[in-house]
Scaffold this active site. Structure first.
Site, PDB file in Angstrom:
ATOM      1  N   LEU A  10       0.725  -1.196   0.200  1.00 43.87           N
ATOM      2  CA  LEU A  10      -0.459  -0.243   0.030  1.00 43.87           C
ATOM      3  C   LEU A  10       0.961   1.207   0.336  1.00 43.87           C
ATOM      4  O   LEU A  10       1.774   1.176   0.667  1.00 43.87           O
ATOM      5  CB  LEU A  10      -0.790  -0.048   1.094  1.00 43.87           C
ATOM      6  CG  LEU A  10      -2.156   1.401   1.204  1.00 43.87           C
ATOM      7  CD1 LEU A  10      -3.048   0.288   0.114  1.00 43.87           C
ATOM      8  CD2 LEU A  10      -3.376   1.002   2.504  1.00 43.87           C
ATOM      9  N   ASP A  11       1.002   2.168  -1.089  1.00 41.47           N
ATOM     10  CA  ASP A  11       1.510   3.715  -1.130  1.00 41.47           C
ATOM     11  C   ASP A  11       1.888   4.233  -0.313  1.00 41.47           C
ATOM     12  O   ASP A  11       0.511   4.030   0.887  1.00 41.47           O
ATOM     13  CB  ASP A  11       1.125   3.947  -2.294  1.00 41.47           C
ATOM     14  CG  ASP A  11       1.425   3.951  -3.687  1.00 41.47           C
ATOM     15  OD1 ASP A  11       1.804   2.287  -4.086  1.00 41.47           O
ATOM     16  OD2 ASP A  11       0.579   4.069  -4.609  1.00 41.47           O
ATOM     17  N   ARG A  12       2.783   4.944   0.040  1.00 48.65           N
ATOM     18  CA  ARG A  12       2.579   5.601   1.840  1.00 48.65           C
ATOM     19  C   ARG A  12       1.729   6.352   1.468  1.00 48.65           C
ATOM     20  O   ARG A  12       1.254   6.844   3.180  1.00 48.65           O
ATOM     21  CB  ARG A  12       4.010   6.965   1.165  1.00 48.65           C
ATOM     22  CG  ARG A  12       4.065   7.810   2.576  1.00 48.65           C
ATOM     23  CD  ARG A  12       5.680   8.445   2.051  1.00 48.65           C
ATOM     24  NE  ARG A  12       5.213   9.281   1.349  1.00 48.65           N
ATOM     25  CZ  ARG A  12       6.001  10.132   0.901  1.00 48.65           C
ATOM     26  NH1 ARG A  12       7.204  10.449   1.176  1.00 48.65           N
ATOM     27  NH2 ARG A  12       5.279  10.900  -0.346  1.00 48.65           N
ATOM     28  N   THR A  36      -1.188   6.561   0.022  1.00 49.75           N
ATOM     29  CA  THR A  36      -2.509   6.404   0.253  1.00 49.75           C
ATOM     30  C   THR A  36      -2.981   5.203   1.599  1.00 49.75           C
ATOM     31  O   THR A  36      -2.167   4.877   2.034  1.00 49.75           O
ATOM     32  CB  THR A  36      -2.517   4.390  -0.873  1.00 49.75           C
ATOM     33  OG1 THR A  36      -2.330   4.724  -1.816  1.00 49.75           O
ATOM     34  CG2 THR A  36      -4.160   4.074  -1.076  1.00 49.75           C
TER      35      THR A  36
END
Length: 225
Positions: free
Chosen positions: A43-45, A47
C-alpha cells in the site's frame, strides 16, 4: 490475520531517506505471539485504508498467495480531476519509467505488464468525480497511472497529476474481500472515509449514512477510525 486502517503519509517499509514507518510500530500488534505481524501486500505511503497483516509465517505465506493469485477483491475510492464516464474498464499495460531499480515511477507502455482496472463514478461536483476503482491486477501505482493516462488524474498526486509536493493524495483503500476459507464466505472489511478526503467526497454527494461499513463477517470486526 489483522486488517488495519493505515493513515495517508505513513510508509509501510523503510525507504532510502529514513523516517518513521508502519513497520516500526508493528511490535505493538503481537497480541501474545512471539513475532510481530507483517504486511501481506503493498500500500503506497500516500494511500490510506485497508492493509492486511499476517500474524505468523504460515499465515503470511497463505495471504501472500491469495494476493499474488488475484483472489482478493480490492476496492478503492478516489477523487479525480475531470469527467470520467459513468463506468468502464482501463486496460493499459504498465512498465517502469526508468531502468533504475530504485525508481518506482511507472508509465503506460504496450510492452509492459498487463494491467486492468474496472471503475464506476459514484458522484460528481465542480469538475471532479468520486470514483470507485477495482484493480484486477496489482501493479505498482496502477490506479494512479491508469487514471492519469485517461485524463482524470487523482487529486493530490504529485507524481502523475498536477498537484504540488504538499498535496495530499485523494486515494483510499476502501475495502477488501478475502476468501480465506474455501468452504466459507469471503471475509469482507472496509475502512471509513479518511478525514483528508471527506470534504471532497461530501461535495460529490458522499454521506456516512449512505455508505455503511459491512456487517461483521466470520468474526472479524469492522475497522474504525
Amino acid at each position: 490475520m489483522l486488517v488495519i486502517d493505515k493513515p495517508a503519509g505513513l510508509p509501510v517499509h523503510p525507504g532510502p531517506k529514513g523516517g518513521p514507518t508502519l513497520t516500526d510500530r508493528l511490535d505493538a500488534l503481537r497480541f501474545g505471539l512471539p513475532r510481530r505481524p507483517e504486511a501481506a501486500h503493498r500500500l503506497d505511503r500516500d494511500t490510506s485504508g485497508c492493509l492486511v497483516l499476517g500474524r505468523h509465517a504460515k499465515a503470511l505465506a497463505r495471504l501472500n498467495r491469495l494476493f499474488a493469485d488475484g483472489k482478493v477483491q480490492k476496492t478503492y475510492w478516489a477523487l479525480v480531476e475531470g469527467s470520467p464516464p459513468d463506468e468502464g474498464s482501463i486496460d493499459l499495460a504498465l512498465a517502469r519509467r526508468s531502468d533504475d531499480p530504485r525508481s518506482w515511477w511507472m508509465k503506460a507502455d504496450p510492452a509492459g505488464l498487463p494491467s486492468l482496472t474496472h471503475f464506476r463514478v459514484l458522484g460528481r461536483a465542480a469538475g471532479r468525480a468520486w470514483m470507485e476503482l477495482r484493480p484486477v491486477t496489482g501493479r505498482t501505482h496502477q490506479l494512479r497511472v491508469h487514471c492519469s493516462a485517461m485524463g482524470w488524474p487523482i487529486v493530490g498526486d504529485a507524481i502523475y497529476g498536477s498537484a504540488g509536493r504538499d498535496g495530499v493524495l485523494q486515494l483510499h483503500a476502501r475495502g477488501l474481500s478475502l476468501p480465506l476459507y474455501p468452504k466459507r464466505e469471503a471475509i469482507a472489511v472496509a475502512a471509513p472515509a479518511p478525514g483528508h478526503m471527506r470534504e471532497g467526497l461530501a461535495a460529490c454527494g458522499w454521506s456516512p449514512a449512505e455508505t455503511p461499513l459491512p456487517q461483521r463477517t466470520s468474526g472479524l470486526p469492522e475497522i474504525r477510525s
